[in-house]
Design a protein around this motif. Structure first.
Motif, short mmCIF file in Angstrom:
data_model
loop_
_atom_site.label_atom_id
_atom_site.label_comp_id
_atom_site.label_asym_id
_atom_site.label_seq_id
_atom_site.Cartn_x
_atom_site.Cartn_y
_atom_site.Cartn_z
N GLU A 104 -9.05 1.89 1.64
CA GLU A 104 -8.24 1.88 0.43
C GLU A 104 -7.54 3.23 0.26
O GLU A 104 -8.07 4.27 0.62
CB GLU A 104 -9.12 1.61 -0.79
N ARG B 9 -2.82 -8.78 -7.19
CA ARG B 9 -3.94 -7.85 -7.09
C ARG B 9 -5.29 -8.55 -7.26
O ARG B 9 -6.29 -8.12 -6.71
CB ARG B 9 -3.77 -6.73 -8.12
N VAL B 10 -5.30 -9.62 -8.03
CA VAL B 10 -6.55 -10.39 -8.19
C VAL B 10 -6.97 -10.96 -6.84
O VAL B 10 -8.14 -10.85 -6.44
CB VAL B 10 -6.36 -11.51 -9.23
N THR C 102 -2.92 2.50 -6.44
CA THR C 102 -3.14 1.12 -6.85
C THR C 102 -2.26 0.24 -5.98
O THR C 102 -1.03 0.37 -6.00
CB THR C 102 -2.78 0.91 -8.34
N ASP C 103 -2.88 -0.62 -5.21
CA ASP C 103 -2.18 -1.43 -4.22
C ASP C 103 -1.26 -2.43 -4.91
O ASP C 103 -1.67 -3.13 -5.84
CB ASP C 103 -3.22 -2.16 -3.36
N ALA D 200 -0.26 -4.97 -3.31
CA ALA D 200 -0.83 -6.21 -2.76
C ALA D 200 0.23 -7.25 -2.41
O ALA D 200 0.05 -8.43 -2.69
CB ALA D 200 -1.84 -6.80 -3.74
N ARG E 62 -11.13 -8.24 -0.70
CA ARG E 62 -11.85 -7.02 -0.32
C ARG E 62 -13.33 -7.13 -0.66
O ARG E 62 -14.19 -6.74 0.12
CB ARG E 62 -11.23 -5.81 -1.02
N ALA E 63 -13.63 -7.68 -1.83
CA ALA E 63 -15.04 -7.81 -2.23
C ALA E 63 -15.78 -8.77 -1.30
O ALA E 63 -16.92 -8.51 -0.90
CB ALA E 63 -15.12 -8.28 -3.67
N ALA F 121 -8.22 -8.12 -4.55
CA ALA F 121 -9.54 -7.63 -4.93
C ALA F 121 -10.64 -8.59 -4.49
O ALA F 121 -11.71 -8.17 -4.03
CB ALA F 121 -9.60 -7.40 -6.44
N ARG F 122 -10.38 -9.88 -4.60
CA ARG F 122 -11.38 -10.88 -4.18
C ARG F 122 -11.55 -10.85 -2.67
O ARG F 122 -12.67 -10.99 -2.16
CB ARG F 122 -10.95 -12.27 -4.66
N THR G 191 -1.32 -13.33 -0.70
CA THR G 191 -1.76 -12.98 -2.05
C THR G 191 -0.87 -13.59 -3.13
O THR G 191 -1.01 -13.27 -4.30
CB THR G 191 -1.74 -11.45 -2.22
N ARG H 185 0.85 -1.19 0.00
CA ARG H 185 0.00 0.00 0.00
C ARG H 185 0.89 1.25 0.00
O ARG H 185 1.83 1.34 0.78
CB ARG H 185 -0.90 0.02 1.24
#
Length: 393
Positions: free
Chosen positions: A302, A282-283, A307-308, A310, A289-290, A286-287, A370, A135
């Motif tokens: 965020e 990042r995929v 753009t993190d 990750a 966080r969602a 994102a999953r 990740t 981050r």
């Protein structure tokens, strides 16, 4: 999930062909040309800054402090975050600095502005801003604050993992910045780091080389780490206390040296793979966080305009993860503040007024993996455990 499997909390693959090439380069003594090319690759990525390759990110930060110093050592004070890897304190102590600590925001993992200002008012000549877990901190307001007090800003981007801020690769604000290529970083060269400098900065003196035995040792450790990072083997090193796998400890300062030949070769290969590696991380982020969006207590905010990278996905948990989550790579990163290390205490200018945020982060911040060893079923198993209420506030 089988109890025989265990996933590392953080991991970036090293190609076996690159390890073989690194062994040949070390044996043939052909590292100098490769070092120049690796530095050029970094300079192209980081806004044409000059890059000095070092044996570690800690050494790079030590050099940044020394090169940006105009007074005598006793007059130099560096402001460090209360919540961070203790290696930044190692660098400060190795550079001969005294330390003052500022607090960190529990929602954003960014420096608390008022706390930073107090450190500068107390005489800090340098301010280190740290980018955690991939981050990126918005360093612009802290650059302005440092300028107001005549202090030097340094960005520690050892964990930036090639994150972006306003579409620019971070770090991109401070005159000095540090990146790292250790086995737990976004770009894995088996070790090493780099000091990134604006063109106006004076040239650094040449660094002494790493010994041949140390170079070979680092290559052997890198190969062993790559092999043992496989989930069906990682439980072996994790079960040996003497190896210190996953532990956060303070290291005494060591003399700064240049990057070893095997790390140079592995760095060049890692830089060629960086975009695909970061995209895959990042995929996962994102999953996560969602899937966890309905429980805001777990999530950090965020970054605005960022753009993190990750490197890891941080969450807040109120208790230790279950054995199942631990086997899946969920890990606590920094279990104590810098104030809790005796070596740091001995170099403080004064006891910090308030490190409430840093203490809360040390007590409750864990990270979800990740990296490429995590597949979709493993990621869903982590989320399933979290949804069941394990560790949630």
């Amino acid at each position: 999930m089988s109890t025989l499997l265990r996933f590392p909390p953080v991991y970036t693959a090293v190609q076996w062909s690159a390890i073989a090439d690194a062994a040949w380069m070390t044996a043939s003594g052909s590292g100098k040309r490769g070092a120049r090319r690796a530095a050029e690759m970094l300079e192209e990525r980081y806004h044409d800054r000059r890059a000095l390759l070092t044996d570690s990110g800690t050494s790079a930060l030590t050099l940044a402090l020394r090169m940006s110093t105009s007074g005598t050592p006793p007059s130099n004070i560096v402001a460090l975050p209360g919540y961070a890897c203790p290696d930044i304190a190692t660098a400060a102590i190795g550079a001969g600095f005294r330390i003052v600590l500022y607090d960190v925001d529990t929602d954003t993992l960014e420096p608390i502005t008022a706390s930073v200002r107090r450190c500068l008012q107390q005489g800090a000549t340098h301010l280190v801003v740290v980018h955690l877990y991939g981050r990126l901190v918005n360093a612009t307001p802290f650059a302005a604050m440092a300028m107001e007090f005549g202090a030097t800003l340094i960005e520690d981007a050892a964990q930036s993992a090639w994150g972006l801020h306003q579409r620019a690769r971070g770090p991109n604000i401070a005159p000095f910045a540090v990146v790292s290529f250790g086995r737990g970083k976004g770009v894995n060269a088996g070790g090493g780091g780099a000091l990134l400098m604006h063109a106006a900065v004076a040239d650094a003196d040449p660094l002494p080389p790493v010994s041949a035995s140390s170079a070979w040792k680092s290559l052997v450790v890198t190969a062993a780490s790559e092999l043992l990072s496989a989930p069906w083997l990682y439980a072996i090193p994790a079960a040996v206390p003497a190896l210190g796998v996953g532990q956060t400890v303070y290291h005494d300062p060591q003399p700064a040296r240049s990057m070893s030949a095997p790390c140079v070769r592995l760095l060049r290969n890692a830089l060629e793979q960086e975009n695909s590696v970061a995209a895959a991380r990042r995929v996962h982020a994102a999953r996560y966080r969602a899937a966890l969006a309905t429980n805001r207590a777990l999530l950090f905010a965020e970054g605005d305009g960022s753009t993190d990278g990750a490197l890891r996905f941080p969450v807040r948990l109120e208790r230790e993860p279950s054995p199942t989550l631990a086997r899946l790579g969920v890990s606590r990163s920094y279990p104590r503040t810098l104030l809790d290390y005796p070596a740091v205490q001995r170099h403080l200018t004064s006891t910090p007024d308030d490190l409430t945020g840093s203490r809360q982060l040390a007590a409750s911040t864990y990270t979800l993996p990740t990296h490429s060893r995590i597949d979709e079923p493993t990621r869903e198993a982590i989320l399933r455990q979290l949804r069941l209420g394990d560790g949630q506030r």
